[in-house]
Design a protein around this motif. Structure first.
Motif, PDB file in Angstrom:
ATOM      1  N   LYS A 258       0.837  -1.210   0.000  1.00 47.09           N
ATOM      2  CA  LYS A 258       0.000   0.000   0.000  1.00 47.09           C
ATOM      3  C   LYS A 258       0.867   1.254   0.000  1.00 47.09           C
ATOM      4  O   LYS A 258       0.382   2.345  -0.239  1.00 47.09           O
ATOM      5  N   LEU A 259       2.162   1.059   0.347  1.00 48.81           N
ATOM      6  CA  LEU A 259       3.025   2.234   0.480  1.00 48.81           C
ATOM      7  C   LEU A 259       4.482   1.848   0.217  1.00 48.81           C
ATOM      8  O   LEU A 259       4.925   0.769   0.622  1.00 48.81           O
ATOM      9  N   ILE A 260       5.198   2.757  -0.462  1.00 46.22           N
ATOM     10  CA  ILE A 260       6.660   2.635  -0.568  1.00 46.22           C
ATOM     11  C   ILE A 260       7.235   3.821   0.200  1.00 46.22           C
ATOM     12  O   ILE A 260       6.944   4.977  -0.129  1.00 46.22           O
ATOM     13  N   TYR A 261       8.018   3.546   1.231  1.00 45.99           N
ATOM     14  CA  TYR A 261       8.653   4.633   1.996  1.00 45.99           C
ATOM     15  C   TYR A 261      10.099   4.758   1.535  1.00 45.99           C
ATOM     16  O   TYR A 261      10.855   3.780   1.565  1.00 45.99           O
ATOM     17  N   THR A 262      10.478   5.949   1.111  1.00 42.90           N
ATOM     18  CA  THR A 262      11.846   6.134   0.621  1.00 42.90           C
ATOM     19  C   THR A 262      12.433   7.469   1.076  1.00 42.90           C
ATOM     20  O   THR A 262      11.714   8.455   1.227  1.00 42.90           O
ATOM     21  N   VAL A 263      13.736   7.460   1.318  1.00 47.55           N
ATOM     22  CA  VAL A 263      14.476   8.699   1.595  1.00 47.55           C
ATOM     23  C   VAL A 263      15.466   8.825   0.437  1.00 47.55           C
ATOM     24  O   VAL A 263      16.612   8.395   0.535  1.00 47.55           O
ATOM     25  N   PRO A 264      15.016   9.371  -0.705  1.00 50.20           N
ATOM     26  CA  PRO A 264      15.854   9.266  -1.910  1.00 50.20           C
ATOM     27  C   PRO A 264      17.094  10.156  -1.883  1.00 50.20           C
ATOM     28  O   PRO A 264      18.053   9.861  -2.585  1.00 50.20           O
TER      29      PRO A 264
END
Ligand code: PMP
Length: 489
Positions: A258-264
């Motif tokens: 439901k979600l992709i969490y990223t610190v790009p």
């Protein structure tokens, strides 16, 4: 004093009052020299005779716990060592739900990875998560707070709009626009730090059993938050170009997250920065699979070299990306002001959830911050921070190269706050930590950032931004000494 009295109980009222005050003094909740209500006042408040209170006070006075001064009142005497214990029940007597909680292994409630030796306090805390707090313009904040109170009076002390103070939302939108994001004030939600932004998004989008994709490694408090929500966490390896987006497609198909969490950008903890092709691929994949992306841009502006990469949000044409950022790293975390930028129905729902969570972020501090963050001032502060932190990054890289044992490695981050160091084979950062703390140095052990904690044990994260080159030199030299000694032991 709202003393609970058992009026039909066997214990006389004076003894109940005496016992209550005695326990409060013993537990230290009534500190030495605290003035307590006069016997007449307390009797009036409790609806009992003045004689009853006088009797209780006289007994306490006789025991040296109270002092009465004619004309000025009744005061608590200095606490005696070994006074009465606190009135809280002994651990075994806590209600069952409390005991159940304590015995449940809550996997987000991390015990400290390594207990610090008693009394040991690190003088150089390379585990710090922010910039240098000594750079924060304290005098400016003081005068801005004064100016806000003078200008807005009590209005500044009301709850304020749950979405945030409108002029500050406009400033945030302008700041974002300067950095490549076309944001309007009504697409911005002010939050209590970006941590709250992440938490609101997670609470809104995820239900127990849902899947979230994260980077491996990733920001520890996001990992813990997802654990606390009881969701399935699937991690995607990253390299110096950020999340390995080429591995995503099968994971999206298999887990339907439901979600992709990223610190790009200048990721926490690795410092890696996602390349432009990967960014575009990620946004396209999110659109194809109809999945939300939470972009955590906690230090996106702190770039020391190389080309600027656009935020994912700037590449997003389909409304999948929710962007969170913060004033914590550029200014100071104690203000607790962060923000979410998103479009579509999600923003309104996040604002509703924000209202249910804390009604609003501090109105007073938002107004003061709004006075502080003009574009020119923010940009000037950013330029100075970049120059300063670049020197500190290089000082730390040199110190690690010179003082850490052979086999240690790192990739120089092009921005951000952290150096992510791989340790030589056989070296454990959690075993090292208590030894380092004893020598006055702290760091963040790698295990905090991994879903599978042991996999992170051969890494550690060092903050270079918060310390002068001299402090870095001295701290890293000492840490190196501890590492070499530990490897010989
Ligand atoms: N994201 C990342 C990657 C962080 O490192 C932090 C703070 N350490 C936060 C979000 C939260 O910061 P704040 O709530 O102070 O904005």
């Amino acid at each position: 004093m709202r003393i609970p009295l058992e009026r039909s109980g066997a214990t006389p009222l004076y003894a109940q009052i005496e016992g209550f005050v005695r326990r409060a003094i013993g537990a230290g909740t009534l500190a030495a020299n605290t003035r307590i209500p006069s016997a007449r006042r307390l009797a009036g408040d409790l609806g009992i005779s003045r004689m009853t209170v006088e009797t209780a006070y006289a007994r306490l006075e006789a025991d040296g716990l109270l002092r009465r001064e004619t004309g000025s009142g009744t005061f608590v005497m200095r606490q005696r060592p070994g006074g009465d214990p606190a009135s809280a029940p002994a651990p075994a007597a806590w209600p069952r739900w409390q005991r159940d909680l304590a015995s449940r292994a809550l996997d987000w409630h991390r015990a400290p990875v390594a207990a610090a030796p008693v009394g040991a306090v690190a003088q150089i805390d390379f585990a710090a998560g922010g910039g240098d707090p000594r750079r924060f313009p304290l005098a400016d904040l003081r005068s801005e707070l004064r100016a806000v109170l003078q200008r807005d009076g009590r209005q500044a002390l009301h709850y304020g709009d749950a979405r945030g103070y409108e002029p500050l939302r406009r400033s945030v939108a302008e700041l974002l626009s300067v950095h490549g994001l076309q944001a309007a004030a009504d697409e911005v939600l002010i939050t209590s730090g970006s941590q709250q932004g992440i938490a609101l998004v997670a609470q809104l989008l995820l239900r127990p059993g849902d899947t979230v994709l994260v980077e491996r490694p990733t920001y520890a408090a996001a990992l813990d938050l997802f654990r606390a929500l009881g969701v399935r966490i699937v991690d995607v390896p990253l390299d110096h170009q950020g999340m390995q987006v080429e591995l995503l497609e099968p994971l999206l198909t298999r887990w339907q997250p439901k979600l992709i969490y990223t610190v790009p950008t200048f990721q926490n903890p690795s410092g890696s920065c996602m390349g432009s092709a990967q960014r575009r691929a990620l946004v396209a994949l999110a659109a194809r699979h109809d999945v939300a992306v939470l972009e955590d841009d906690f230090v996106g502006d702190l770039r020391y070299e190389g080309n600027a990469q656009p935020p994912l949000k700037a590449l997003d044409r389909s409304g999948n990306v929710i962007y969170v950022s913060t004033f914590s790293k550029m200014l100071t975390p104690g203000l607790r002001v962060g923000f979410v930028h998103a479009g579509g129905p999600v923003l309104e729902l996040l604002a509703g959830l924000k209202r249910l969570t804390d009604l609003a972020t501090s109105n007073l501090l938002q107004r003061a911050l709004h006075r502080h963050v003009s574009i020119g001032r923010y940009e000037a502060h950013l330029r100075r921070s970049r120059r300063l932190y670049l020197r500190r990054r290089d000082a730390m890289a040199r110190a690690v190269e010179c003082c850490f044992p052979p086999g240690s490695s790192f990739a120089l981050p092009a921005g951000g706050l952290f150096l992510w160091v791989g340790l030589p084979d056989g070296c454990s950062s959690s075993a090292l930590l208590p030894l380092a703390i004893r020598a006055g140095i702290s760091f963040a052990p790698g295990s905090e950032f991994f879903l599978d904690a042991p996999a992170g044990d051969r890494f550690l994260r060092l903050n270079f931004a918060a310390f002068t080159p001299e402090e870095i030199d001295c701290g890293i030299r000492e840490l190196g000494r501890v590492m070499v000694a530990a490897s010989r032991a």
